[in-house]
Design a protein around this motif. Structure first.
Motif, PDB file in Angstrom:
ATOM      1  N   ALA A 110       1.073  -1.460   0.022  1.00  0.00           N
ATOM      2  CA  ALA A 110      -0.210   0.039   0.100  1.00  0.00           C
ATOM      3  C   ALA A 110       0.593   1.342  -0.143  1.00  0.00           C
ATOM      4  O   ALA A 110       1.902   1.776   0.148  1.00  0.00           O
ATOM      5  N   THR A 117      -1.205   5.053   4.358  1.00  0.00           N
ATOM      6  CA  THR A 117      -1.248   3.930   5.063  1.00  0.00           C
ATOM      7  C   THR A 117      -2.347   2.732   4.519  1.00  0.00           C
ATOM      8  O   THR A 117      -2.964   3.494   3.771  1.00  0.00           O
ATOM      9  N   LYS A 118      -1.950   1.677   5.339  1.00  0.00           N
ATOM     10  CA  LYS A 118      -2.540   0.167   5.047  1.00  0.00           C
ATOM     11  C   LYS A 118      -3.789   0.279   5.554  1.00  0.00           C
ATOM     12  O   LYS A 118      -4.430   1.053   6.316  1.00  0.00           O
ATOM     13  N   ARG A 119      -5.043   0.218   4.177  1.00  0.00           N
ATOM     14  CA  ARG A 119      -6.416  -0.111   5.013  1.00  0.00           C
ATOM     15  C   ARG A 119      -6.880  -1.191   4.682  1.00  0.00           C
ATOM     16  O   ARG A 119      -7.546  -1.758   5.074  1.00  0.00           O
ATOM     17  N   PHE A 120      -6.865  -1.647   3.770  1.00  0.00           N
ATOM     18  CA  PHE A 120      -7.019  -3.373   3.037  1.00  0.00           C
ATOM     19  C   PHE A 120      -5.942  -3.630   2.596  1.00  0.00           C
ATOM     20  O   PHE A 120      -5.108  -3.270   2.284  1.00  0.00           O
ATOM     21  N   THR A 121      -6.455  -5.934   2.510  1.00  0.00           N
ATOM     22  CA  THR A 121      -5.459  -6.053   2.147  1.00  0.00           C
ATOM     23  C   THR A 121      -6.211  -6.956   0.831  1.00  0.00           C
ATOM     24  O   THR A 121      -7.358  -7.495   1.181  1.00  0.00           O
ATOM     25  N   ARG A 168      -4.661   3.375  -3.359  1.00  0.00           N
ATOM     26  CA  ARG A 168      -5.860   3.404  -2.906  1.00  0.00           C
ATOM     27  C   ARG A 168      -6.017   3.191  -1.486  1.00  0.00           C
ATOM     28  O   ARG A 168      -6.763   2.756  -0.568  1.00  0.00           O
ATOM     29  N   GLY A 169      -4.076   2.801  -0.629  1.00  0.00           N
ATOM     30  CA  GLY A 169      -4.287   2.006   0.266  1.00  0.00           C
ATOM     31  C   GLY A 169      -4.712   0.606   0.554  1.00  0.00           C
ATOM     32  O   GLY A 169      -4.750   0.055   1.970  1.00  0.00           O
ATOM     33  N   ILE A 170      -4.330   0.357  -0.968  1.00  0.00           N
ATOM     34  CA  ILE A 170      -4.539  -1.338  -0.321  1.00  0.00           C
ATOM     35  C   ILE A 170      -3.191  -2.102  -0.293  1.00  0.00           C
ATOM     36  O   ILE A 170      -2.837  -1.484  -1.946  1.00  0.00           O
ATOM     37  N   GLU A 171      -3.124  -3.438   0.472  1.00  0.00           N
ATOM     38  CA  GLU A 171      -1.928  -4.404   0.122  1.00  0.00           C
ATOM     39  C   GLU A 171      -2.632  -4.913  -0.574  1.00  0.00           C
ATOM     40  O   GLU A 171      -3.395  -6.004  -0.358  1.00  0.00           O
ATOM     41  N   ASP A 190      -8.441  -8.678   2.806  1.00  0.00           N
ATOM     42  CA  ASP A 190     -10.663  -8.040   3.219  1.00  0.00           C
ATOM     43  C   ASP A 190     -11.580  -8.786   1.557  1.00  0.00           C
ATOM     44  O   ASP A 190     -12.715  -8.236   2.210  1.00  0.00           O
TER      45      ASP A 190
END
Length: 300
Positions: free
Chosen positions: A185, A188-192, A211-214, A233
């Protein structure tokens, strides 16, 4: 499929070339890119820009792309826009190639890149007439022949008709990654998200990362256990080449995800897999839609 079978030498001299469709229609022009022969399914792309993304999109594996825009190669080739590590199209058909690229990011000409990667093409073709023919008759097998590969049209037509058809082709495993990898991400990481690679374009996980997705990109052969090992997620099924009616493993994998009620999404081939996973069938469109802008209508 043979690409650049005469050694992939650049067309230093203007060499003749011929394009032969499986219904017998032929178009003559000049060699563009590597000299030799190639076979694939004839399709057209309506994009006026972005030819580099089209060439490197794994969804075009085993397809010969006809560019409807008359001028191609104007901006050359750079090292930032490829969607994968190589050109995937089987062959390339253009009307008027640029004599000299002009763009501040250009590193080499499109012709040079086609030669370097052994992609046989043809230029000087009436691509408008060819596109109209494909719109009326539908996508079909095609061969491009240049240099020493040129023979009488009857012989060339017979060779085109011996080439494999796209119907029933299972190609996703041929273009997908062999090893899993992670696109971290950005910020800031928000989702996986677990992304099943059926022929994924490089920009797709990058846009998710923005968009903060790993994004954990997994091979097309990934198991349900491997998907959930990354604790996703959401699960994403990518674009890709071939006939979705043959993609039994991705369909079974998606059914497993549906049974767990994990949020999932897909694009192109991945969306067709969703249809099959829900019990629907697929059928081949006459010539599909291949371009930059996809029309979307809100049916709600």
């Amino acid at each position: 499929m043979t690409r650049g079978s005469s050694g992939g030498q650049p067309a230093v001299l203007v060499q003749p070339a011929v394009l032969v469709l499986e219904d017998g229609r032929a178009f003559r022009g000049r060699a563009y890119g590597a000299v030799g022969e190639t076979f694939g399914e004839a399709v057209f792309s309506t994009g006026m820009t972005g030819y580099q993304e089209t060439l490197t999109d794994p969804s075009y594996h085993r397809q010969v792309v006809v560019m409807t825009a008359p001028h191609v190669g104007n901006t050359g080739v750079n090292d930032e826009d490829p969607e994968s590590a190589r050109i995937w199209v089987s062959g390339y058909v253009v009307r008027d190639p640029a004599r000299k690229p002009s763009n501040w990011r250009s590193r080499r000409s499109l012709d040079e890149e086609l030669v370097a990667q052994g992609v046989v093409g043809i230029s000087g073709v009436d691509t408008r007439a060819l596109t109209r023919h494909l719109r009326e008759r539908g996508a079909m097998r095609v061969g491009i022949f240049s240099g020493n590969a040129i023979a009488d049209e009857g012989t060339l037509l017979a060779r085109v008709r011996q080439a494999p058809q796209m119907t029933g082709a299972d190609l996703s495993a041929e273009v997908a990654t062999k090893e899993a990898y992670v696109v971290p991400a950005i910020g800031t990481k928000r989702f996986t998200v677990a992304a099943v690679d059926l022929g994924i374009k490089g920009m797709t996980p990058h846009r998710m990362a923005e968009r903060g997705i790993e994004v954990h990109v997994l091979p097309a052969t990934a198991t349900l256990e491997e998907v959930y090992a990354v604790q996703p997620d959401g699960v994403f099924f990518s674009n890709g080449p071939g006939d979705p009616s043959t993609a039994d493993h991705p369909v079974a994998l998606m059914r497993g995800v549906l049974e767990r009620s994990t949020p999932l999404f897909g694009i192109c081939f991945g969306n067709q897999i969703l249809g099959r996973a829900l019990g629907f069938g697929t059928y081949k469109l006459k010539y599909g839609h291949r371009g930059i802008n996809q029309p979307v209508q809100d049916r709600t």
